[in-house]
Scaffold this motif. Structure first.
Motif, mmCIF file in Angstrom:
data_model
loop_
_atom_site.group_PDB
_atom_site.id
_atom_site.type_symbol
_atom_site.label_atom_id
_atom_site.label_comp_id
_atom_site.label_asym_id
_atom_site.label_seq_id
_atom_site.Cartn_x
_atom_site.Cartn_y
_atom_site.Cartn_z
ATOM 1 N N SER A 138 0.837 -1.197 0.000
ATOM 2 C CA SER A 138 0.000 0.000 0.000
ATOM 3 C C SER A 138 0.874 1.250 0.000
ATOM 4 C CB SER A 138 -0.865 -0.036 1.259
ATOM 5 O OG SER A 138 -1.956 0.813 1.148
ATOM 6 N N GLY A 165 -3.004 -0.342 -3.932
ATOM 7 C CA GLY A 165 -1.675 0.119 -3.550
ATOM 8 C C GLY A 165 -1.225 1.447 -4.112
ATOM 9 N N GLU A 173 -8.034 -3.080 -7.135
ATOM 10 C CA GLU A 173 -8.624 -2.941 -5.802
ATOM 11 C C GLU A 173 -8.086 -1.712 -5.080
ATOM 12 O OE1 GLU A 173 -7.230 -6.558 -4.056
ATOM 13 O OE2 GLU A 173 -8.328 -7.821 -5.458
ATOM 14 N N ARG A 204 -6.934 3.603 -0.878
ATOM 15 C CA ARG A 204 -6.423 4.928 -0.535
ATOM 16 C C ARG A 204 -6.527 5.924 -1.699
ATOM 17 N NH1 ARG A 204 -2.197 5.161 3.320
ATOM 18 N NH2 ARG A 204 -1.791 3.015 2.731
ATOM 19 N N ARG A 251 -2.959 6.659 12.312
ATOM 20 C CA ARG A 251 -1.854 6.516 11.356
ATOM 21 C C ARG A 251 -0.532 7.142 11.823
ATOM 22 N NH1 ARG A 251 -1.547 7.854 6.736
ATOM 23 N NH2 ARG A 251 -0.784 5.885 5.932
ATOM 24 N N TYR A 306 2.139 4.261 12.100
ATOM 25 C CA TYR A 306 3.081 4.173 10.976
ATOM 26 C C TYR A 306 4.008 5.386 10.890
ATOM 27 C CZ TYR A 306 -1.004 1.447 9.314
ATOM 28 O OH TYR A 306 -2.072 0.610 9.192
ATOM 29 N N TYR A 344 -8.228 4.846 5.776
ATOM 30 C CA TYR A 344 -7.657 4.282 7.000
ATOM 31 C C TYR A 344 -7.692 5.300 8.138
ATOM 32 C CZ TYR A 344 -6.236 1.103 3.322
ATOM 33 O OH TYR A 344 -6.263 0.269 2.231
HETATM 34 N N1 LLP Z 1 -6.265 -5.233 -1.920
HETATM 35 C C1 LLP Z 1 -5.800 -5.929 -0.852
HETATM 36 C C2 LLP Z 1 -5.781 -7.392 -0.909
HETATM 37 C C3 LLP Z 1 -5.340 -5.237 0.285
HETATM 38 O O1 LLP Z 1 -4.876 -5.907 1.322
HETATM 39 C C4 LLP Z 1 -5.388 -3.816 0.324
HETATM 40 C C5 LLP Z 1 -4.931 -3.057 1.489
HETATM 41 C C6 LLP Z 1 -5.901 -3.143 -0.802
HETATM 42 C C7 LLP Z 1 -6.319 -3.886 -1.902
HETATM 43 C C8 LLP Z 1 -6.002 -1.647 -0.872
HETATM 44 O O2 LLP Z 1 -4.775 -1.010 -0.787
HETATM 45 P P1 LLP Z 1 -4.674 0.565 -1.054
HETATM 46 O O3 LLP Z 1 -5.105 0.788 -2.481
HETATM 47 O O4 LLP Z 1 -5.574 1.258 -0.105
HETATM 48 O O5 LLP Z 1 -3.251 0.874 -0.834
HETATM 49 N N2 LLP Z 1 -3.856 0.876 7.287
HETATM 50 C C9 LLP Z 1 -2.763 1.105 6.370
HETATM 51 C C10 LLP Z 1 -2.992 0.494 5.029
HETATM 52 C C11 LLP Z 1 -3.304 -0.993 5.052
HETATM 53 C C12 LLP Z 1 -3.570 -1.577 3.701
HETATM 54 C C13 LLP Z 1 -4.132 -2.952 3.801
HETATM 55 N N3 LLP Z 1 -4.458 -3.585 2.564
HETATM 56 C C14 LLP Z 1 -2.509 2.614 6.301
HETATM 57 O O6 LLP Z 1 -3.159 3.366 7.024
HETATM 58 O O7 LLP Z 1 -1.625 3.065 5.587
#
Ligand code: LLP
Length: 432
Positions: A202, A238, A287, A290, A326, A330, A385
């Motif tokens: 991510s 991500g 998917e 963020r 956050r 982090y 988040y």
């Molecule tokens: N797909 C899967 C299988 C995932 O595990 C995640 C995020 C996403 C998609 C979406 O990722 P994004 O597009 O949002 O980067 N709490 C943390 C972030 C945890 C992400 C978990 N998985 C933060 O506040 O930075």
């Protein structure tokens, strides 16, 4: 781009002044911009237009029903990780047939529920999970659509707590083992091998790790497609966002600046990935969490005290790590701006919450204008988040959430009554 900006000296969300929302609904307050959510979704949708694709919003990043409804209305599906998320998505008007079920620990009950509702795919993370899904599907006389998540062992160069695609992580199945796993899964009668899934981490701010991972798995995907008739390839989420300086990044001028040129935009992402993906002839799922919700939300807080210790200038605010974890979790950076812009010299300040932990901070040694008790600050880029990771720690009630669209605003989650923090608790019978 997003729609939080100053009009004169007042911070606005689209056509509504943040001050007016604070007066109406109090603080701490999450405010979301519907237009920003919509535009972010559309940017990705346009970038992926050359492909047969489906955007499944990672609702773990923001699961407010008004946010989900916005995206469902645009034709989006959802990446879910629990029965609770699936129920919530359905309640918000989502089509389960556009939902993919991720996560390493799906329980029997969760699988049964998702199968009953007809999710598009279970993105399985281990062989015991595939066997479990098969067993439950057989019992229910159904065929379960599945994909297997690969762990491509690629470093996403992001924070260790949000890296998921290396062998240090619990996610997916090692790339070397994947073909054998598909071969064994193809013998399980109640599974349909529908796709292939990958998610490497991510808040990625460079396209390279995505490119590297896609290139690495493509020969494998081609072979699996031929052998098992796969229909889709999910490239995960991500895509990172600009946390600093997020307010300027909302303006058209900023996007012309030199700094903007180095940002990972959907256009750049697509430019590098679409040519790799198109020849596969598969439906491509993405998917993003963020990227869609991050800069579409802010958290507004009131300054309760200014405490000068000789060494430090502490701005003690009414939001805390239970509202936005956050920075504590982090060391994440969130831009902080006053709701009423002030001129004058900047003072190095620590913005901290009232919770009894040294980790309860939003910023350290941050140059901020001179503000005082009763002034309001906005923490930017808090739409992903943010609220979803909030808790009742220190028996603090959870914040209210407001959605803005143009000149309209509505509470889309009321402030939690504090009694709700101990609802369901009782003393033991022998203590009565
Ligand atoms: N797909 C899967 C299988 C995932 O595990 C995640 C995020 C996403 C998609 C979406 O990722 P994004 O597009 O949002 O980067 N709490 C943390 C972030 C945890 C992400 C978990 N998985 C933060 O506040 O930075």
């Amino acid at each position: 781009m997003h729609h939080f900006r100053y009009v004169g000296n007042k911070l606005y969300c689209e056509g509504v002044s943040v001050e007016s929302l604070v007066k109406k609904y109090g603080t701490p307050l999450y405010i979301y911009s519907q237009r920003t959510l919509t535009e972010h979704f559309q940017k990705l949708d346009t970038a992926l237009a050359p492909l047969d694709h489906l955007i499944c919003f990672a609702m773990k990043s923001n699961s407010n029903q008004a946010v989900l409804r916005t995206l469902a209305n645009l034709g989006g599906g959802f990446d879910i990780v629990s029965e609770g998320e699936l129920r919530r998505a359905i309640a918000a008007g989502a089509d389960p047939g556009k939902c993919v079920f991720a996560g390493v620990g799906k329980t029997e009950e969760e699988i049964e529920f998702a199968l009953k509702k007809g999710v598009y795919s279970f993105n399985a993370e281990s062989e015991p999970e595939l066997q479990r899904i098969n067993r439950i599907a057989a019992r229910m006389k159904k065929i379960a659509p599945v994909a297997v998540r690969v762990n491509p062992n690629v470093d996403a160069h992001t924070h260790a707590k949000i890296t998921t695609g290396t062998y240090e992580n619990k996610f997916g199945i090692a790339i070397e083992q994947i073909e054998a796993v598909y071969a064994r899964a193809s013998k399980l009668k109640n599974l349909r091998l529908r796709g292939f899934q990958m998610h490497i981490g991510s808040q990625l701010t460079s396209v390279q790790p995505f490119e590297q991972a896609v290139k690495k798995v493509i020969p494998l995907v081609e072979r699996l497609k031929k052998k098992h008739g796969l229909e889709f390839f999910s490239i995960g989420g991500g895509l990172g966002i600009v946390y600093n300086p997020a307010l300027e990044s909302g303006t058209a001028e900023w996007w012309q600046s030199a700094k903007a040129k180095s940002i990972l935009t959907p256009a750049l992402y697509a430019k590098r990935l679409v040519p790799l993906l198109k020849p596969l002839g598969l439906r491509i799922l993405m998917e993003p969490g963020r990227f869609i919700s991050g800069n579409a939300g802010i958290l507004v807080t009131r300054i309760e005290y200014v405490k000068r210790t000789g060494k430090k200038n502490f701005l003690i605010v009414d939001a805390a790590m239970n509202d936005l974890i956050r920075p504590a979790f982090y060391e994440a950076y969130h831009e902080i701006v006053p709701v009423s812009r002030k001129n004058g010299t900047l003072i190095s300040s620590d913005v901290v919450g009232p919770i009894c932990e040294s980790g309860d901070f939003f910023a350290k040694d941050r140059p901020l204008p001179k503000v005082g008790e009763g002034d309001h600050l906005a923490l930017l880029s808090a739409g992903a988040y943010g609220f979803v990771m909030s808790s009742n720690y220190n028996t603090r009630s959870m914040a209210a959430e407001v959605l803005v669209s143009g000149n309209k605003s509505a509470v889309v989650r009321e402030r939690q009554p504090v009694e709700a923090a101990w609802a369901g608790e009782t003393v033991a019978p022998w203590q009565k």
